[in-house]
Design an enzyme around this catalytic site. Structure first.
Site, short mmCIF file in Angstrom:
data_model
loop_
_atom_site.label_atom_id
_atom_site.label_comp_id
_atom_site.label_asym_id
_atom_site.label_seq_id
_atom_site.Cartn_x
_atom_site.Cartn_y
_atom_site.Cartn_z
NE ARG A 67 56.07 98.90 86.86
CZ ARG A 67 55.84 99.74 87.87
NH1 ARG A 67 55.35 100.93 87.64
NH2 ARG A 67 56.11 99.36 89.09
CD GLU A 100 58.38 104.50 101.13
OE1 GLU A 100 57.97 104.11 100.02
OE2 GLU A 100 57.72 105.27 101.86
P1 AMP Z 1 63.06 104.72 92.56
O1 AMP Z 1 64.18 103.74 92.77
O2 AMP Z 1 62.62 105.33 93.85
O3 AMP Z 1 63.39 105.77 91.52
O4 AMP Z 1 61.81 103.91 92.09
C1 AMP Z 1 61.69 103.59 90.79
C2 AMP Z 1 60.90 102.32 90.54
O5 AMP Z 1 59.76 102.18 91.37
C3 AMP Z 1 60.43 102.37 89.11
O6 AMP Z 1 60.91 101.20 88.47
C4 AMP Z 1 58.94 102.46 89.17
O7 AMP Z 1 58.41 101.47 88.34
C5 AMP Z 1 58.54 102.22 90.63
N1 AMP Z 1 57.73 103.33 91.20
C6 AMP Z 1 58.11 104.17 92.21
N2 AMP Z 1 57.15 105.04 92.52
C7 AMP Z 1 56.11 104.80 91.68
C8 AMP Z 1 54.81 105.40 91.49
N3 AMP Z 1 54.38 106.43 92.22
N4 AMP Z 1 54.03 104.90 90.52
C9 AMP Z 1 54.44 103.84 89.77
N5 AMP Z 1 55.64 103.24 89.91
C10 AMP Z 1 56.48 103.70 90.85
#
Ligand code: AMP
Length: 174
Positions: A59, A96
């Site tokens: 994305r 996670e």
């Molecule tokens: P992080 O590494 O935890 O910052 O996760 C980021 C990635 O996970 C991003 O590329 C988002 O597209 C996806 N992501 C994580 N949580 C969500 C959410 N609640 N809604 C949509 N996309 C999410």
């Protein structure tokens, strides 16, 4: 004209219970939403001197490419393991559940190049932190990290304190 927040669709309990999924497809499918989202991201870069946009699969590509195009810069993808055909640098990071590996072409960033790193959303910040590691391994200098959405409750910015980070829509929770 609607505010940018109004174009985001929130899906409760997707992909699993307890997650509020922030769906950006409803921004992109609307001509006004698409224009507004890219314009708001571009505004964040109006005083930033940089050479190239790097986007996180997948994305981050959706917003990174229109930004690069509008500002007359190139675009470089960071991709999931096994997708890039030439020599790469790679790094692993925690999800996670389990781990993921991402890669960047070795010749895509030159030492000293100023980079804007883009993703759609920051949750824990782990994905972009890993992307930043790859860029810096090749000698790139990250001058800005840009997100459309931020889940402030997950405190992802704490992992990115050494960078200039901006988001357009911030949600208090996760
Ligand atoms: P992080 O590494 O935890 O910052 O996760 C980021 C990635 O996970 C991003 O590329 C988002 O597209 C996806 N992501 C994580 N949580 C969500 C959410 N609640 N809604 C949509 N996309 C999410």
């Amino acid at each position: 004209m609607k505010r940018i927040e109004e174009y985001v669709r929130t899906i409760p309990d997707f992909p699993e219970p307890g997650i509020q999924f922030r769906d950006i497809t409803t921004i992109l499918q609307d001509p006004d939403g698409l224009k507004l989202s890219v314009d708001l991201l571009l505004e964040q870069l109006k005083d930033v001197d940089f050479d190239v946009v790097v986007g996180m699969e997948s994305r981050g590509f959706l917003f990174g490419i229109p930004i690069a195009y509008a500002l007359g810069k190139g675009f470089v993808p960071i991709r999931k393991k096994g997708k890039l055909p030439c020599e790469t640098v790679s790094t692993e990071y925690d999800l996670e559940y389990g781990k993921a590996t991402i890669e960047l072409h070795k010749d895509a960033i030159l030492p000293g190049q100023k980079v804007v790193l883009v993703d759609d959303l920051i949750a824990t910040g782990g994905t972009v932190e890993a992307g930043a590691r790859l860029i810096e391994q090749l000698g790139g200098e990250i001058v800005k990290i840009l997100f459309l959405l931020e889940l402030k409750g997950l405190e992802g910015r704490k992992r990115l304190t050494k960078y200039d980070v901006a988001s357009i829509i911030a949600y208090d929770g996760k």
